[in-house]
Write an enzyme that holds these catalytic residues in place. Structure first.
Site, PDB file in Angstrom:
ATOM      1  N   ARG A   1     111.110  47.649  41.042  1.00 51.32           N
ATOM      2  CA  ARG A   1     109.656  47.710  41.057  1.00 51.32           C
ATOM      3  C   ARG A   1     109.043  47.251  39.728  1.00 51.32           C
ATOM      4  NH1 ARG A   1     105.805  52.741  40.976  1.00 51.32           N
ATOM      5  NH2 ARG A   1     104.036  51.879  42.115  1.00 51.32           N
TER       6      ARG A   1
ATOM      7  N   HIS B   1     105.765  44.892  39.019  1.00 58.32           N
ATOM      8  CA  HIS B   1     104.588  45.336  38.264  1.00 58.32           C
ATOM      9  C   HIS B   1     104.335  44.474  37.045  1.00 58.32           C
ATOM     10  CE1 HIS B   1     103.115  49.224  40.054  1.00 58.32           C
ATOM     11  NE2 HIS B   1     103.868  48.627  40.961  1.00 58.32           N
TER      12      HIS B   1
ATOM     13  N   HIS C   1     110.717  48.103  49.856  1.00 57.78           N
ATOM     14  CA  HIS C   1     110.570  49.538  50.130  1.00 57.78           C
ATOM     15  C   HIS C   1     111.709  50.075  51.012  1.00 57.78           C
ATOM     16  CE1 HIS C   1     106.007  49.380  49.050  1.00 57.78           C
ATOM     17  NE2 HIS C   1     106.788  49.267  48.008  1.00 57.78           N
TER      18      HIS C   1
ATOM     19  N   ASN D   1     101.037  53.732  37.160  1.00 55.58           N
ATOM     20  CA  ASN D   1     102.358  53.558  36.567  1.00 55.58           C
ATOM     21  C   ASN D   1     103.121  54.844  36.438  1.00 55.58           C
ATOM     22  OD1 ASN D   1     102.238  50.903  36.239  1.00 55.58           O
ATOM     23  ND2 ASN D   1     101.913  50.911  34.044  1.00 55.58           N
TER      24      ASN D   1
HETATM   25  C1  HEM Z   1     102.681  45.016  49.019  1.00 56.63           C
HETATM   26  C2  HEM Z   1     102.127  45.767  48.107  1.00 56.63           C
HETATM   27  C3  HEM Z   1     102.811  46.957  47.519  1.00 56.63           C
HETATM   28  C4  HEM Z   1     102.277  48.201  47.397  1.00 56.63           C
HETATM   29  C5  HEM Z   1     100.883  48.620  47.804  1.00 56.63           C
HETATM   30  C6  HEM Z   1     103.292  49.043  46.803  1.00 56.63           C
HETATM   31  C7  HEM Z   1     103.115  50.374  46.508  1.00 56.63           C
HETATM   32  C8  HEM Z   1     104.115  51.227  46.077  1.00 56.63           C
HETATM   33  C9  HEM Z   1     103.939  52.631  45.818  1.00 56.63           C
HETATM   34  C10 HEM Z   1     102.634  53.406  45.904  1.00 56.63           C
HETATM   35  C11 HEM Z   1     105.151  53.141  45.496  1.00 56.63           C
HETATM   36  C12 HEM Z   1     105.507  54.598  45.189  1.00 56.63           C
HETATM   37  C13 HEM Z   1     105.246  54.933  43.755  1.00 56.63           C
HETATM   38  C14 HEM Z   1     105.413  56.427  43.538  1.00 56.63           C
HETATM   39  O1  HEM Z   1     104.553  57.164  43.995  1.00 56.63           O
HETATM   40  O2  HEM Z   1     106.429  56.836  42.934  1.00 56.63           O
HETATM   41  C15 HEM Z   1     106.093  52.065  45.558  1.00 56.63           C
HETATM   42  C16 HEM Z   1     107.430  52.175  45.297  1.00 56.63           C
HETATM   43  C17 HEM Z   1     108.290  51.100  45.230  1.00 56.63           C
HETATM   44  N1  HEM Z   1     107.943  49.772  45.335  1.00 56.63           N
HETATM   45 FE1  HEM Z   1     106.210  49.052  46.017  1.00 56.63          FE
HETATM   46  N2  HEM Z   1     104.414  48.301  46.581  1.00 56.63           N
HETATM   47  C18 HEM Z   1     104.169  47.026  46.981  1.00 56.63           C
HETATM   48  C19 HEM Z   1     105.030  45.951  46.877  1.00 56.63           C
HETATM   49  C20 HEM Z   1     106.263  46.015  46.270  1.00 56.63           C
HETATM   50  C21 HEM Z   1     107.058  44.881  45.888  1.00 56.63           C
HETATM   51  C22 HEM Z   1     106.632  43.423  46.033  1.00 56.63           C
HETATM   52  C23 HEM Z   1     108.207  45.361  45.355  1.00 56.63           C
HETATM   53  C24 HEM Z   1     109.390  44.617  44.778  1.00 56.63           C
HETATM   54  C25 HEM Z   1     109.712  43.399  45.095  1.00 56.63           C
HETATM   55  C26 HEM Z   1     108.140  46.802  45.449  1.00 56.63           C
HETATM   56  C27 HEM Z   1     109.155  47.664  45.112  1.00 56.63           C
HETATM   57  C28 HEM Z   1     109.066  49.032  45.141  1.00 56.63           C
HETATM   58  C29 HEM Z   1     110.215  49.906  44.949  1.00 56.63           C
HETATM   59  C30 HEM Z   1     111.658  49.480  44.756  1.00 56.63           C
HETATM   60  C31 HEM Z   1     109.719  51.210  44.985  1.00 56.63           C
HETATM   61  C32 HEM Z   1     110.517  52.502  44.776  1.00 56.63           C
HETATM   62  C33 HEM Z   1     110.394  52.922  43.335  1.00 56.63           C
HETATM   63  C34 HEM Z   1     111.221  54.158  42.990  1.00 56.63           C
HETATM   64  O3  HEM Z   1     112.264  54.391  43.597  1.00 56.63           O
HETATM   65  O4  HEM Z   1     110.807  54.879  42.049  1.00 56.63           O
HETATM   66  N3  HEM Z   1     106.934  47.168  45.973  1.00 56.63           N
HETATM   67  N4  HEM Z   1     105.436  50.891  45.893  1.00 56.63           N
HETATM   68  C1  LIG Z   2     106.331  55.814  31.905  1.00 58.00           C
HETATM   69  C2  LIG Z   2     104.933  55.947  31.452  1.00 58.00           C
HETATM   70  O1  LIG Z   2     104.531  55.351  30.467  1.00 58.00           O
HETATM   71  N1  LIG Z   2     104.166  56.725  32.187  1.00 58.00           N
HETATM   72  C3  LIG Z   2     102.776  56.951  31.889  1.00 58.00           C
HETATM   73  C4  LIG Z   2     101.950  56.628  33.117  1.00 58.00           C
HETATM   74  O2  LIG Z   2     100.634  57.066  32.987  1.00 58.00           O
HETATM   75  C5  LIG Z   2     100.485  58.453  32.728  1.00 58.00           C
HETATM   76  C6  LIG Z   2      99.025  58.819  32.796  1.00 58.00           C
HETATM   77  O3  LIG Z   2      98.255  58.038  31.934  1.00 58.00           O
HETATM   78  C7  LIG Z   2     101.145  58.772  31.371  1.00 58.00           C
HETATM   79  O4  LIG Z   2     101.006  60.153  31.080  1.00 58.00           O
HETATM   80  C8  LIG Z   2     102.606  58.402  31.440  1.00 58.00           C
HETATM   81  O5  LIG Z   2     103.213  58.598  30.198  1.00 58.00           O
END
Ligand code: HEM
Ligand SMILES: CC(=O)N[C@H]1CO[C@H](CO)[C@@H](O)[C@@H]1O
Ligand SMILES: *[C@@H]1O[C@H](CO)[C@@H](O)[C@H](O)[C@H]1NC(C)=O
Ligand SMILES: *[C@@H]1O[C@H](CO)[C@@H](O)[C@H](O)[C@H]1NC(C)=O
Ligand SMILES: *[C@@H]1O[C@H](CO)[C@@H](O)[C@H](O)[C@H]1NC(C)=O
Ligand SMILES: *[C@@H]1O[C@H](CO)[C@@H](O)[C@H](O)[C@H]1NC(C)=O
Ligand SMILES: *[C@@H]1O[C@H](CO)[C@@H](O)[C@H](O)[C@H]1NC(C)=O
Length: 324
Positions: free
Chosen positions: A61, A65, A190, A92
């Site tokens: 991810r 980003h 995802h 983030n």
């Molecule tokens: C299409 C638009 C996208 C949206 C709106 C989106 C949104 C999100 C959100 C909200 C999360 C969860 C974050 C959290 O609450 O911890 C997430 C996780 C994740 N996203 Fe996306 N994402 C998008 C596209 C992508 C793309 C293009 C990639 C990589 C190529 C990606 C890879 C991931 C991965 C691997 C996770 C899991 C992260 C973890 O395990 O901590 N996402 N995404």
């Molecule tokens: C990993 C990291 O830098 N996380 C930051 C994301 O944003 C929150 C809220 O501003 C920070 O408290 C975290 O340190």
């Protein structure tokens, strides 16, 4: 005569320059200056994955980003200085694994100091964690240089929220120079990782502000998610592809097809003819092309707004711009 010579010369030059893409990235950019770069990155990532497999999601991810804000130029890695950096933007919250990028950078600085950019490290790491989770490999283009600016306001403006509908997703990806196919393919990331409950609890408890649920989400799945996530939970993590959240497989599409995509942005892929058709095709599991498609779209993503040639710099430390 002179003209036709000039013409052949032009054709020749075009041919030569074509081996690099238009932005100056190419596979094997470091072949001469740091030939072991890919092996070194892979070694650090393989070691990391054996000890902390849950970092695969965050590290994949992180490259996305990075590319979303100012292009793939490593700005997501910069710490806040006099002003707040992207890292400190609320969305983030869940980015982690910065220490692993630092470990990779340290290993590379030992081998070939000042050569490999942090932006390229993110692109290589994204591939290696995908492979570690049994996804298919692809050839990563390198040659990116690092930016010197990271701005919290820009991050908040550029990030694509999980509440996005299909129109917003398509225009967001179009703004990045990515296609509708890239949108549906990259969303397949995802298939690994976890999400904080707070990224989707509105769908379970208060969808339109009247205590309702999202009608597009499978009611049985809602019931299951409610057991895991209470309304104000900001810390619990839910698997995005329950059952195989550490395997890079096609189950994301099976989930979305069953109206079990975790975010509105996942479910929204059923609201457009092209994305819906792709979801349907992958979900049937016959002749699925997702694993190959993913590499192609990752290469496209990795070209967003890159700095190459003499622009930007090669950071010595990924969390900090070089002293000038
Ligand atoms: C299409 C638009 C996208 C949206 C709106 C989106 C949104 C999100 C959100 C909200 C999360 C969860 C974050 C959290 O609450 O911890 C997430 C996780 C994740 N996203 Fe996306 N994402 C998008 C596209 C992508 C793309 C293009 C990639 C990589 C190529 C990606 C890879 C991931 C991965 C691997 C996770 C899991 C992260 C973890 O395990 O901590 N996402 N995404
Ligand atoms: C990993 C990291 O830098 N996380 C930051 C994301 O944003 C929150 C809220 O501003 C920070 O408290 C975290 O340190
Ligand atoms: C890392 O792991 C992958 C498979 O998971 C393997 O193909 C590769 O050879 C490993 N690389 C290194 C340098 O250990
Ligand atoms: C950036 O922040 C991280 C986490 O707070 C810290 O470990 C790291 O040392 C910082 N980098 C620099 C160059 O100060
Ligand atoms: C950050 O970006 C915003 C929006 O583009 C801009 O108004 C602001 O001046 C920038 N901040 C810094 C410190 O560059
Ligand atoms: C998507 O959201 C935007 C902004 O809220 C709205 O204007 C638009 O009508 C929505 N489109 C669809 C297809 O729901
Ligand atoms: C649902 O949202 C509305 C509007 O934002 C708010 O007034 C209400 O208190 C919320 N209800 C619950 C149960 O959180």
């Amino acid at each position: 005569m002179a003209n036709s010579k000039l013409f052949s010369c032009l054709i020749f030059l075009l041919f030569v320059f074509n081996t690099a893409n238009s932005q100056g990235l190419k596979v094997g950019f470091y072949d001469k200056a740091c030939p072991r770069v890919e092996a070194i990155v892979q070694k650090v990532i393989n070691d990391t994955m054996s000890k902390a497999p849950s970092l695969a999601g965050p590290l994949l991810r992180m490259h996305f980003h990075d590319c979303l804000v100012r292009g793939c130029e490593g700005s997501v890695l910069l710490n806040s200085s006099t002003h707040k950096a992207e890292k400190d933007a609320v969305p983030n919250l869940s980015l982690r694994g910065f220490q692993i990028i630092d470990n990779v950078k340290t290993a590379l600085e030992k081998e070939c100091p000042g050569i490999v950019s942090c932006a390229d490290i993110l692109a290589l790491v994204a591939r290696d964690v995908t492979v570690a989770d049994k996804g298919q490999s692809w050839q990563v283009e390198t040659g990116r240089r690092d930016g010197r600016v990271s701005n919290i306001t820009e991050a908040l403006l550029d990030l694509i929220p999980p509440t996005s509908n299909i129109t917003q997703l398509k225009s967001g990806f179009q703004r990045l120079g990515l296609s509708v196919k890239d949108l549906v393919v990259l969303s397949g990331a995802h298939t690994i990782g976890t999400s904080h409950c707070s990224s989707f609890t509105d769908r379970l408890y208060n969808f339109t502000g009247v205590g309702d649920t999202d009608p597009t989400l499978d009611p049985e799945y809602i019931a299951r998610l409610k057991l895991k996530c209470k309304p104000d939970d900001t810390t619990t993590l839910a698997e995005m592809d329950p059952g195989s959240f550490r395997t890079f497989d096609v189950h994301y599409y099976t989930n979305v097809a069953k109206r079990r995509g975790l975010f509105q942005s996942d479910g929204a892929l059923l609201d457009d003819g092209e994305t819906k058709a792709y979801v349907g095709l992958q979900a049937t599991n016959h002749g699925s092309t997702f694993l190959e498609d993913f590499g192609v779209s990752m290469v496209n993503m990795g070209r967003i707004g890159v700095l190459t040639g003499t622009t930007g710099e090669i950071r010595k430390v990924c969390s900090k711009v070089n002293e000038s």
